[in-house]
Write a protein that holds these residues in place. Structure first.
Motif, PDB file in Angstrom:
ATOM      1  N   VAL A  64       0.869  -1.173   0.000  1.00  0.00           N
ATOM      2  CA  VAL A  64       0.000   0.000   0.000  1.00  0.00           C
ATOM      3  C   VAL A  64       0.904   1.220   0.000  1.00  0.00           C
ATOM      4  N   ASN A  81      -5.814  -9.746   6.450  1.00  0.00           N
ATOM      5  CA  ASN A  81      -6.657  -8.586   6.128  1.00  0.00           C
ATOM      6  C   ASN A  81      -7.664  -8.889   5.023  1.00  0.00           C
ATOM      7  N   LEU A  84      -9.839  -5.831   3.762  1.00  0.00           N
ATOM      8  CA  LEU A  84      -9.156  -4.933   2.834  1.00  0.00           C
ATOM      9  C   LEU A  84      -9.031  -5.595   1.464  1.00  0.00           C
ATOM     10  N   MET A  88     -10.900  -4.086  -1.940  1.00  0.00           N
ATOM     11  CA  MET A  88     -10.104  -3.671  -3.090  1.00  0.00           C
ATOM     12  C   MET A  88     -10.376  -4.551  -4.303  1.00  0.00           C
ATOM     13  N   LEU A 108      -8.902   7.759   0.102  1.00  0.00           N
ATOM     14  CA  LEU A 108      -9.421   7.422   1.419  1.00  0.00           C
ATOM     15  C   LEU A 108      -9.737   8.735   2.123  1.00  0.00           C
ATOM     16  N   LEU A 116     -15.326   6.764   7.548  1.00  0.00           N
ATOM     17  CA  LEU A 116     -14.300   6.633   6.504  1.00  0.00           C
ATOM     18  C   LEU A 116     -14.971   6.242   5.200  1.00  0.00           C
ATOM     19  N   LEU A 118     -13.949   5.100   1.184  1.00  0.00           N
ATOM     20  CA  LEU A 118     -12.977   4.740   0.168  1.00  0.00           C
ATOM     21  C   LEU A 118     -13.635   5.007  -1.183  1.00  0.00           C
ATOM     22  N   LEU A 129     -16.944   2.712   4.785  1.00  0.00           N
ATOM     23  CA  LEU A 129     -16.300   1.628   5.528  1.00  0.00           C
ATOM     24  C   LEU A 129     -16.899   1.381   6.906  1.00  0.00           C
ATOM     25  N   ASN A 136     -13.091  -3.385  11.006  1.00  0.00           N
ATOM     26  CA  ASN A 136     -12.749  -3.317   9.588  1.00  0.00           C
ATOM     27  C   ASN A 136     -12.369  -1.902   9.187  1.00  0.00           C
ATOM     28  N   PHE A 140      -8.392   0.523   7.523  1.00  0.00           N
ATOM     29  CA  PHE A 140      -8.193   1.629   6.595  1.00  0.00           C
ATOM     30  C   PHE A 140      -7.800   2.910   7.321  1.00  0.00           C
ATOM     31  N   LEU A 143      -4.273   3.919   7.419  1.00  0.00           N
ATOM     32  CA  LEU A 143      -3.661   4.393   6.174  1.00  0.00           C
ATOM     33  C   LEU A 143      -3.773   5.902   6.002  1.00  0.00           C
TER      34      LEU A 143
END
Length: 157
Positions: A64, A81, A84, A88, A108, A116, A118, A129, A136, A140, A143
């Motif tokens: 990432v 993960n 994630l 993705m 993000l 959050l 994405l 999210l 979960n 993210f 990040l």
């Protein structure tokens, strides 16, 4: 049907029930087509943003990277993960379906209310999210830029 049974069934109430079912189905269809939802919340202001690139490794890992400067933020080990990876995978599948490549980074967004989001600017798809639970979302949240108030707020939820 036999004439004895037909004469016992009242026509008006049956027609009214049929009309009610038809109106309900048409109403639900119209709402779905219009994209409306009673559960949609307006987006809170964005406190933190990071553009991300996800690169598959030969060993099944995922690198990432910050799309702005190319810095490696984290490496997702093979077989870990799952949330994630599945999030993705869905976004990348939609890109491929639309004939898009990995040129545009994902975004993000950390919101003032702790949510959050994405976003794939290429396809317009977005994943809220927080709908998948705090454990979960934290995957993210890590990040986001470390100095952003959004990262702290989401991590504490």
């Amino acid at each position: 049907m036999s004439t004895a049974l037909t004469s016992k069934l009242p026509a008006l109430p049956l027609a009214a029930l049929g009309a009610l079912v038809l109106v309900s189905v048409l109403g639900v269809g119209a709402v779905r087509i219009a994209g409306l939802s009673a559960q949609q919340q307006p987006d809170a202001s964005t406190l933190a943003t990071r553009q991300l690139r996800f690169e598959d490794g030969a060993d099944g890992s995922i690198a990432v990277r910050d799309a702005g400067n190319g810095a490696l933020l984290t490496t997702i080990a093979p077989g870990t993960n799952g949330f994630l990876r599945s999030a993705m995978r869905g976004l990348v599948r939609e890109r491929k379906r639309q004939g898009l490549g990995p040129e545009r980074p994902f975004e993000l967004l950390g919101r003032a209310d702790g949510r959050l989001t994405l976003v794939d600017p290429g396809t317009g798809r977005r994943i809220d999210l927080e709908a998948f639970g705090p454990s979960n979302a934290v995957v993210f949240a890590r990040l986001l830029p470390a100095t952003s108030p959004g990262a702290d707020h989401v991590a504490q939820r």
